[in-house]
Design an enzyme around this catalytic site. Structure first.
Site, PDB file in Angstrom:
ATOM      1  N   PHE A 184     -10.694  -3.950  10.818  1.00 40.63           N
ATOM      2  CA  PHE A 184     -11.814  -3.984   9.869  1.00 40.63           C
ATOM      3  C   PHE A 184     -11.319  -4.469   8.523  1.00 40.63           C
ATOM      4  O   PHE A 184     -10.126  -4.576   8.279  1.00 40.63           O
ATOM      5  CB  PHE A 184     -12.463  -2.615   9.736  1.00 40.63           C
ATOM      6  CG  PHE A 184     -11.517  -1.507   9.356  1.00 40.63           C
ATOM      7  CD1 PHE A 184     -11.317  -1.174   8.039  1.00 40.63           C
ATOM      8  CD2 PHE A 184     -10.811  -0.803  10.336  1.00 40.63           C
ATOM      9  CE1 PHE A 184     -10.441  -0.163   7.678  1.00 40.63           C
ATOM     10  CE2 PHE A 184      -9.944   0.211   9.997  1.00 40.63           C
ATOM     11  CZ  PHE A 184      -9.752   0.529   8.656  1.00 40.63           C
TER      12      PHE A 184
ATOM     13  N   TYR B  24       0.775  -1.234   0.000  1.00 42.94           N
ATOM     14  CA  TYR B  24       0.000   0.000   0.000  1.00 42.94           C
ATOM     15  C   TYR B  24       0.812   1.292   0.000  1.00 42.94           C
ATOM     16  O   TYR B  24       0.259   2.353  -0.281  1.00 42.94           O
ATOM     17  CB  TYR B  24      -0.980  -0.019   1.178  1.00 42.94           C
ATOM     18  CG  TYR B  24      -2.052  -1.066   0.979  1.00 42.94           C
ATOM     19  CD1 TYR B  24      -3.105  -0.834   0.099  1.00 42.94           C
ATOM     20  CD2 TYR B  24      -1.984  -2.297   1.612  1.00 42.94           C
ATOM     21  CE1 TYR B  24      -4.078  -1.790  -0.111  1.00 42.94           C
ATOM     22  CE2 TYR B  24      -2.956  -3.273   1.399  1.00 42.94           C
ATOM     23  CZ  TYR B  24      -4.002  -3.011   0.536  1.00 42.94           C
ATOM     24  OH  TYR B  24      -4.955  -3.970   0.306  1.00 42.94           O
TER      25      TYR B  24
END
Length: 399
Positions: free
Chosen positions: A399, A121
């Protein structure tokens, strides 16, 4: 056949995208879930090879608490995956770049995610902005110091726990790095607890008639619970809005009968539990690992939203390869943040700025690692003074 990137709108498409995510993660169990219960309409992106969904990237509408206590509009990015049959085709890049443009168009200032792999990322502008650690507390040796607050009332709510009860407490979260937990997050947790054969216990702390903390925990290895030489309880969610609530929940957990070890899945790097016990060695801390991967989607708005700890000024030049509107020089002080044409003191890419943004990574460490171009000898010191934070950032939400 070419890959088409598009919104997943129908229940069939949403569930197909979620199955792609589960398949791509390998280690996650397949469950009979309706993904429309867990996702937010209009935010799920898919990559289609003909009629087949082969990749997906999702997000939730959220907020992030930044230094100073402000909550900024935030996209909680999740459910990113590509089928193993379609790797190395630029699908992740296409999904994340499209998602960033969508997030920017919504006016969300930042995005964050939890990375399954640490090398993916940064090239999309994400930097590690907070870290976390686990802990194991040996109850035979763990006693709280006399000066630790007594705390308030702790009540058991195992059989009556509702999303509204816990979310009502969590919605008041004000520590740096905390994020909003959307309905889908709470619903998934509820589903997983109900499907688990092992009991999950929930306690709520109250001070002066107001709920201000809770803990969720479960016993490990219950098949051999009464013959095990070490009975362990794992705390999977620990929320305390103040010192009294934190101490009251500690007192409950450290006094559990038939338990030898209380393990915490995630604590801030500067959690005070080791300082609160008489025997420091009764608390064994696990290694630090990355938690929040942060992306500044609107650099100017993000810089303006947080508070600064120094009266000095620094000019930072930022480069953003995916969102060129962020390119520029920013003059930052405790009084104001503004774009400028002045010569920069420091030059960084947007991922490096994200790493420093919440105060969890020092500018001098980034400079020592070769991630900062320094144009002024004193600039790193001034940047460290400006971006300092009283506490280590911590989300506490997976999450």
């Amino acid at each position: 056949m070419s890959i088409e990137f598009r919104d997943l709108r129908t229940p069939e498409e949403v569930n197909a995208g979620f199955r792609v995510f589960l398949r791509a993660m390998v280690g996650l169990p397949f469950r009979d879930l309706d993904a429309t219960e867990l996702t937010e309409p209009g935010r799920y992106l898919g990559a289609a090879d003909g009629d087949t969904i082969v990749g997906s990237a999702d997000s939730y509408t959220s907020w992030l608490v930044v230094p100073g206590g402000a909550r900024v509009p935030h996209a909680a990015v999740t459910h990113v995956g590509v089928l193993p049959t379609h790797r190395r085709r630029g699908i992740v890049s296409g999904l994340i770049e499209r998602q960033l443009r969508d997030v920017a168009a919504r006016g969300e200032v930042v995005a964050s995610l939890r990375a399954s792999e640490a090398v993916i990322y940064e090239r999309f502008g994400y930097g590690v902005a907070s870290s976390t650690q686990s802990a194991r507390v040996g109850l035979k040796r763990a006693s709280l110091r006399p000066g630790v607050p007594a705390g308030g009332e702790v009540r058991l709510v195992d059989g009556e726990v509702t999303v509204d009860l816990l979310d009502g407490i969590y919605q008041q979260a004000a520590w740096t790095g905390a994020i909003h937990r959307p309905h889908g997050w709470w619903r998934l947790g509820q589903i997983l607890r109900e499907a688990d054969a092992t009991a999950h216990y929930v306690v709520v702390h109250r001070t002066g008639g107001v709920d201000d903390g809770y803990a969720i925990y479960r016993p490990e290895n219950t098949d051999s619970w009464f013959t095990s030489p070490e009975r362990v309880v794992t705390v999977t969610d620990f929320v305390a809005l103040n010192d009294g609530a934190r101490a009251g929940l500690w007192r409950h957990l450290l006094a559990l009968d038939l338990v030898d070890v209380v393990a915490f899945d995630a604590l801030p790097l500067d959690d005070v539990l080791p300082l609160a016990v008489l025997d420091r060695r009764s608390v064994a801390l696990g290694p630090a690992h990355d938690e929040t991967w942060l992306r500044l989607v609107d650099v100017e708005a993000a810089l303006r939203a947080r508070a600064y700890e120094s009266e000095e000024t620094v000019v930072i030049e930022v480069h953003d390869g995916l969102l060129p509107a962020n390119d520029g020089r920013y003059e930052i002080s405790a009084k104001a943040v503004a774009r400028t044409e002045s010569a920069p003191d420091l030059t960084v890419d947007v991922a490096t700025l994200a790493a420093a943004y919440l105060g969890g990574t020092r500018w001098r460490h980034l400079a020592a690692a070769g991630r900062v171009v320094t144009h002024s000898p004193e600039a790193v010191r001034r940047a460290d003074a400006l971006f300092a934070s009283d506490t280590q950032p911590f989300a506490g939400t997976v999450f």
